[in-house]
Motif scaffolding. Sequence first.
Motif, PDB file in Angstrom:
ATOM      1  N   LEU A  82     -14.006  11.762  32.477  1.00  0.00           N
ATOM      2  CA  LEU A  82     -14.928  10.491  33.299  1.00  0.00           C
ATOM      3  C   LEU A  82     -14.946  11.101  34.775  1.00  0.00           C
ATOM      4  O   LEU A  82     -14.053  11.870  35.253  1.00  0.00           O
ATOM      5  CB  LEU A  82     -13.624   9.419  33.193  1.00  0.00           C
ATOM      6  CG  LEU A  82     -14.262   8.167  34.288  1.00  0.00           C
ATOM      7  CD1 LEU A  82     -13.691   6.794  33.417  1.00  0.00           C
ATOM      8  CD2 LEU A  82     -13.902   8.338  35.554  1.00  0.00           C
ATOM      9  N   VAL A  83     -16.216  10.827  35.294  1.00  0.00           N
ATOM     10  CA  VAL A  83     -16.595  11.558  36.576  1.00  0.00           C
ATOM     11  C   VAL A  83     -17.009  10.362  37.351  1.00  0.00           C
ATOM     12  O   VAL A  83     -17.939   9.550  37.017  1.00  0.00           O
ATOM     13  CB  VAL A  83     -17.684  12.539  36.264  1.00  0.00           C
ATOM     14  CG1 VAL A  83     -18.220  12.903  37.639  1.00  0.00           C
ATOM     15  CG2 VAL A  83     -17.240  13.638  35.687  1.00  0.00           C
ATOM     16  N   ILE A  84     -16.564  10.160  38.728  1.00  0.00           N
ATOM     17  CA  ILE A  84     -17.238   9.340  39.734  1.00  0.00           C
ATOM     18  C   ILE A  84     -17.904  10.252  40.739  1.00  0.00           C
ATOM     19  O   ILE A  84     -17.230  11.013  41.223  1.00  0.00           O
ATOM     20  CB  ILE A  84     -15.958   8.565  40.408  1.00  0.00           C
ATOM     21  CG1 ILE A  84     -14.924   7.937  39.439  1.00  0.00           C
ATOM     22  CG2 ILE A  84     -16.537   7.626  41.447  1.00  0.00           C
ATOM     23  CD1 ILE A  84     -15.583   6.841  38.626  1.00  0.00           C
ATOM     24  N   ASP A  85     -19.050   9.859  40.743  1.00  0.00           N
ATOM     25  CA  ASP A  85     -20.195  10.643  42.136  1.00  0.00           C
ATOM     26  C   ASP A  85     -20.115   9.845  43.151  1.00  0.00           C
ATOM     27  O   ASP A  85     -20.642   8.837  43.079  1.00  0.00           O
ATOM     28  CB  ASP A  85     -21.370  10.974  41.162  1.00  0.00           C
ATOM     29  CG  ASP A  85     -22.187  11.511  41.872  1.00  0.00           C
ATOM     30  OD1 ASP A  85     -21.954  12.222  43.080  1.00  0.00           O
ATOM     31  OD2 ASP A  85     -23.501  11.724  41.728  1.00  0.00           O
ATOM     32  N   LEU A  86     -19.497  10.601  44.070  1.00  0.00           N
ATOM     33  CA  LEU A  86     -19.645   9.731  45.513  1.00  0.00           C
ATOM     34  C   LEU A  86     -20.994  10.406  46.231  1.00  0.00           C
ATOM     35  O   LEU A  86     -20.814  11.543  46.744  1.00  0.00           O
ATOM     36  CB  LEU A  86     -18.378  10.145  46.153  1.00  0.00           C
ATOM     37  CG  LEU A  86     -16.951   9.558  45.730  1.00  0.00           C
ATOM     38  CD1 LEU A  86     -15.738  10.073  46.361  1.00  0.00           C
ATOM     39  CD2 LEU A  86     -17.101   8.016  45.815  1.00  0.00           C
ATOM     40  N   ASP A  87     -21.940   9.563  46.222  1.00  0.00           N
ATOM     41  CA  ASP A  87     -23.336  10.045  46.558  1.00  0.00           C
ATOM     42  C   ASP A  87     -23.388   9.440  47.922  1.00  0.00           C
ATOM     43  O   ASP A  87     -23.752   8.360  48.088  1.00  0.00           O
ATOM     44  CB  ASP A  87     -24.067   9.781  45.536  1.00  0.00           C
ATOM     45  CG  ASP A  87     -25.690  10.341  45.893  1.00  0.00           C
ATOM     46  OD1 ASP A  87     -25.998  10.970  46.844  1.00  0.00           O
ATOM     47  OD2 ASP A  87     -26.546   9.523  45.339  1.00  0.00           O
ATOM     48  N   PRO A  88     -23.675  10.305  49.070  1.00  0.00           N
ATOM     49  CA  PRO A  88     -23.980   9.542  50.562  1.00  0.00           C
ATOM     50  C   PRO A  88     -25.263   9.376  50.626  1.00  0.00           C
ATOM     51  O   PRO A  88     -26.275   9.668  49.991  1.00  0.00           O
ATOM     52  CB  PRO A  88     -23.557  10.962  51.441  1.00  0.00           C
ATOM     53  CG  PRO A  88     -23.720  11.955  50.691  1.00  0.00           C
ATOM     54  CD  PRO A  88     -23.416  11.678  49.173  1.00  0.00           C
ATOM     55  N   SER A  89     -25.537   8.222  51.424  1.00  0.00           N
ATOM     56  CA  SER A  89     -26.938   7.717  51.806  1.00  0.00           C
ATOM     57  C   SER A  89     -27.348   8.981  53.085  1.00  0.00           C
ATOM     58  O   SER A  89     -28.650   8.978  53.221  1.00  0.00           O
ATOM     59  CB  SER A  89     -26.966   6.377  52.038  1.00  0.00           C
ATOM     60  OG  SER A  89     -26.686   5.543  51.155  1.00  0.00           O
ATOM     61  N   GLY A  90     -26.656   9.245  53.698  1.00  0.00           N
ATOM     62  CA  GLY A  90     -26.704  10.021  54.759  1.00  0.00           C
ATOM     63  C   GLY A  90     -26.298  11.487  54.770  1.00  0.00           C
ATOM     64  O   GLY A  90     -25.894  11.966  53.858  1.00  0.00           O
ATOM     65  N   GLU A  91     -26.010  12.007  56.053  1.00  0.00           N
ATOM     66  CA  GLU A  91     -25.279  13.188  56.218  1.00  0.00           C
ATOM     67  C   GLU A  91     -23.803  13.117  56.537  1.00  0.00           C
ATOM     68  O   GLU A  91     -23.229  14.344  57.013  1.00  0.00           O
ATOM     69  CB  GLU A  91     -26.034  14.110  57.139  1.00  0.00           C
ATOM     70  CG  GLU A  91     -27.444  14.299  56.615  1.00  0.00           C
ATOM     71  CD  GLU A  91     -27.776  15.210  55.315  1.00  0.00           C
ATOM     72  OE1 GLU A  91     -26.833  15.724  55.140  1.00  0.00           O
ATOM     73  OE2 GLU A  91     -28.684  14.643  54.707  1.00  0.00           O
TER      74      GLU A  91
END
Length: 288
Positions: free
Chosen positions: A121-130
């Motif tokens: 199972l993978v949780i992808d933490l994807d930022p909106s900025g930098e």
Amino acid sequence: MSAVRLTHPDRLLWPADGLTKRDLFDYFGDVAPVMLPHVRDRPVSLQRFRAEVSEGGFFQKELPRGAPDWLARAEVPKRGGSVTMLLANDRRTLQWLGQQGCVTPHVFLARADRLDRPDRLVIDLDPSGEDFDAVRRAALACGDALRARGLEPFAMVTGSRGVHVAVALRRTRPAADVLAWARDFATGLADAGVAGEDLLTTAFRKEQRGGRIYVDVARNGPAQTVVAPYAPRPRPHAPVATPLRWEELEDPALRPDAWTLTSVRDRLHALGADPWEGLRATARALPR
């Protein structure tokens, strides 16, 4: 067993860094001992490039026409039939990926013998900025929440902007159940926040995220793929999706693209082992 023939070895894939198809081919051969345990028996989607990576590439699920007979493969169901996909089960196959200009292999979260039962199972933490420091802190909070549910988290910087938090699962539940559980977990994680900060969201549309980190669990659905550990990325300086020791998330200097095609081998030598070496032994049944 014949060696893989490499053609056009001097073709530049990352021109600004002087990195060629030969460099990619050799890299896959060198990291095979640590990469193979994470990709073996998992259908591979190939992200291929016929020129430098800045010019764009294409995804290919179907094993290319003329692929050698010795490649392992799996028939993967799709609507109206099936697709024959590669299994990257040995060093020679990884080098064949390099010959094909496959910079980034993407793999299933289930193995070919039971495609309906994910073992990751993978949780992808994807930022909106930098703001990667926020991503780093969110990954630590995600790990705490997973441990509270009896699961053991492992972290990987993606070589792009975010972090993947992965757990090993026993193959007891179908992908639809895993996805439903992950969605529920993501909602709870976003609602809880990070140390009182409203940093996380499950909003799919970017305009609804308000600069927050997207907790993306869509890759846990049936027949979805994720970037493979130790896969290079088609970005400047050839960053690599790099597994971490969990305590490395405590370092404020951590960067998502810190390790590259030219530096990962030195990292592995310094560590003495793959940080995800024990992942599979931590497999637990998905909580209800």
